[in-house]
Design a protein around this motif. Sequence first.
Motif, PDB file in Angstrom:
ATOM      1  N   THR A 224      41.679  33.313  34.725  1.00 50.04           N
ATOM      2  CA  THR A 224      42.516  34.479  35.021  1.00 50.04           C
ATOM      3  C   THR A 224      43.944  33.989  35.110  1.00 50.04           C
ATOM      4  OG1 THR A 224      42.823  36.365  36.528  1.00 50.04           O
ATOM      5  CG2 THR A 224      42.299  34.251  37.531  1.00 50.04           C
ATOM      6  N   ASP A 225      44.913  34.887  35.015  1.00 48.86           N
ATOM      7  CA  ASP A 225      46.277  34.442  35.281  1.00 48.86           C
ATOM      8  C   ASP A 225      46.639  34.772  36.722  1.00 48.86           C
ATOM      9  OD1 ASP A 225      46.634  37.186  34.954  1.00 48.86           O
ATOM     10  OD2 ASP A 225      48.358  37.007  33.626  1.00 48.86           O
ATOM     11  N   VAL A 226      47.580  34.023  37.259  1.00 46.43           N
ATOM     12  CA  VAL A 226      47.982  34.160  38.659  1.00 46.43           C
ATOM     13  C   VAL A 226      49.273  34.959  38.698  1.00 46.43           C
ATOM     14  CG1 VAL A 226      48.603  32.935  40.771  1.00 46.43           C
ATOM     15  CG2 VAL A 226      46.857  31.990  39.246  1.00 46.43           C
ATOM     16  N   THR A 227      49.170  36.203  39.142  1.00 48.58           N
ATOM     17  CA  THR A 227      50.341  37.083  39.188  1.00 48.58           C
ATOM     18  C   THR A 227      50.461  37.721  40.577  1.00 48.58           C
ATOM     19  OG1 THR A 227      49.033  38.835  38.122  1.00 48.58           O
ATOM     20  CG2 THR A 227      50.392  37.455  36.692  1.00 48.58           C
ATOM     21  N   GLY A 228      50.519  39.045  40.640  1.00 45.03           N
ATOM     22  CA  GLY A 228      50.921  39.722  41.857  1.00 45.03           C
ATOM     23  C   GLY A 228      50.011  39.569  43.044  1.00 45.03           C
ATOM     24  N   PHE A 229      48.727  39.241  42.858  1.00 44.35           N
ATOM     25  CA  PHE A 229      47.812  39.086  43.991  1.00 44.35           C
ATOM     26  C   PHE A 229      47.785  37.659  44.511  1.00 44.35           C
ATOM     27  CE2 PHE A 229      45.249  42.738  41.920  1.00 44.35           C
ATOM     28  CZ  PHE A 229      46.174  43.662  42.391  1.00 44.35           C
ATOM     29  N   ARG A 274      50.692  41.232  52.295  1.00 43.96           N
ATOM     30  CA  ARG A 274      49.541  42.122  52.058  1.00 43.96           C
ATOM     31  C   ARG A 274      48.431  41.377  51.315  1.00 43.96           C
ATOM     32  NH1 ARG A 274      53.946  45.745  51.339  1.00 43.96           N
ATOM     33  NH2 ARG A 274      53.977  45.400  49.072  1.00 43.96           N
ATOM     34  N   ASN A 275      48.811  40.490  50.395  1.00 42.39           N
ATOM     35  CA  ASN A 275      47.804  39.676  49.706  1.00 42.39           C
ATOM     36  C   ASN A 275      46.983  38.871  50.704  1.00 42.39           C
ATOM     37  OD1 ASN A 275      48.662  40.489  47.157  1.00 42.39           O
ATOM     38  ND2 ASN A 275      49.897  38.671  46.792  1.00 42.39           N
ATOM     39  N   VAL A 279      42.801  39.049  51.600  1.00 39.97           N
ATOM     40  CA  VAL A 279      41.852  37.986  51.283  1.00 39.97           C
ATOM     41  C   VAL A 279      41.476  37.148  52.511  1.00 39.97           C
ATOM     42  CG1 VAL A 279      43.487  36.123  50.722  1.00 39.97           C
ATOM     43  CG2 VAL A 279      41.357  36.317  49.424  1.00 39.97           C
ATOM     44  N   ARG A 280      42.193  37.304  53.607  1.00 38.42           N
ATOM     45  CA  ARG A 280      41.989  36.436  54.782  1.00 38.42           C
ATOM     46  C   ARG A 280      40.550  36.412  55.283  1.00 38.42           C
ATOM     47  NH1 ARG A 280      41.082  33.115  57.568  1.00 38.42           N
ATOM     48  NH2 ARG A 280      42.217  32.109  59.269  1.00 38.42           N
TER      49      ARG A 280
END
Length: 330
Positions: A224-229, A274-275, A279-280
């Motif tokens: 996957t690419d690493v972007t806004g999340f 918010r990310n 995921v926390r």
Amino acid sequence: MVMQQRTTRLTGYAHGGGCACKIPPGELEDAVRGLVGQAAPGVLVGLDDGDDAAAVLVRDDLAVLATADFFTPVVDDPYDWGRIAAANALSDIYAMGGRPIVAVNLVGWPREVLPMELLTEVLRGGLDVATQAGCPVIGGHTVDDPEPKYGMAVTGVAGPDELLRNDAAQPGLPLTLTKPIGTGILNNRHKRTGEVFEQAVAVMTELNADAADAAKAAGARAATDVTGFGLLGHLFKLCRASGVGATIDAGAVPVLDGVRESLEDGYVSGGTRRNLSWVRPHLEPDAGITKEDLLLLADAQTSGGLLVVGEVPGYPVIGKTTAGSGIRIR
């Protein structure tokens, strides 16, 4: 490297910058929850697992890929913004193991506020990067918008057996990251101070074409690419889709120069926070991992690198996939 900024500050016309302006992942998943599971003939990859692009089989040996990506200004220089937005949109095709073949522009522009000459520079930047990718830009769509936005809808092609997917990861494999992280933090500092970070612009305008080719040559099947999340958000989506867990070596994750100092100075976007909140619950940080470490790993990237399940020669290994679930950070 820090440089003096130009007079017109495009980032001042946007509520957020780049991929940090995305709808938070949890809210987005709630919005599309009832739309997944579409059973359409030929669909190889759809909405279900949050992949970077859709894939439809049109021939036994050919899949067509489709994606769209646009965002508010991430930098103040219009040409650089166009380059970054184009590289970011093209990245979705590379992240699926494909090759872009055509793109169209997507534009929102406050025509009574910002001169059209600036828009020309944005489009020129996008065209130059797409040309570098061998992808013609043919037309597009524009709207009069109080907030400037730019991006592309991109069509690509791939061999069906070459697709890089979120649901194809196996446990016990290395995790490779092909670009350093921290663009969200430096972009946030740029928006608030006007400082220009050439290292961030260079990373965001770099195409993921070579990385994708190297991943496929190494036999990778999941990426996957690493972007806004952020790194953690995109890793979690990949692990969830594949039914695996992961261990991340925080010290092995490459970070852009100036990022840690900017993090200490408080330049963290709302999108990054918010990310991490989203995921926390799925994280298992070791005792020595700080909240600042987690914020950096959750930093909302714009036009980031590929996160590949498998070792890709020439790029750093930052962890491995595991059996079970959850993401351990050591």
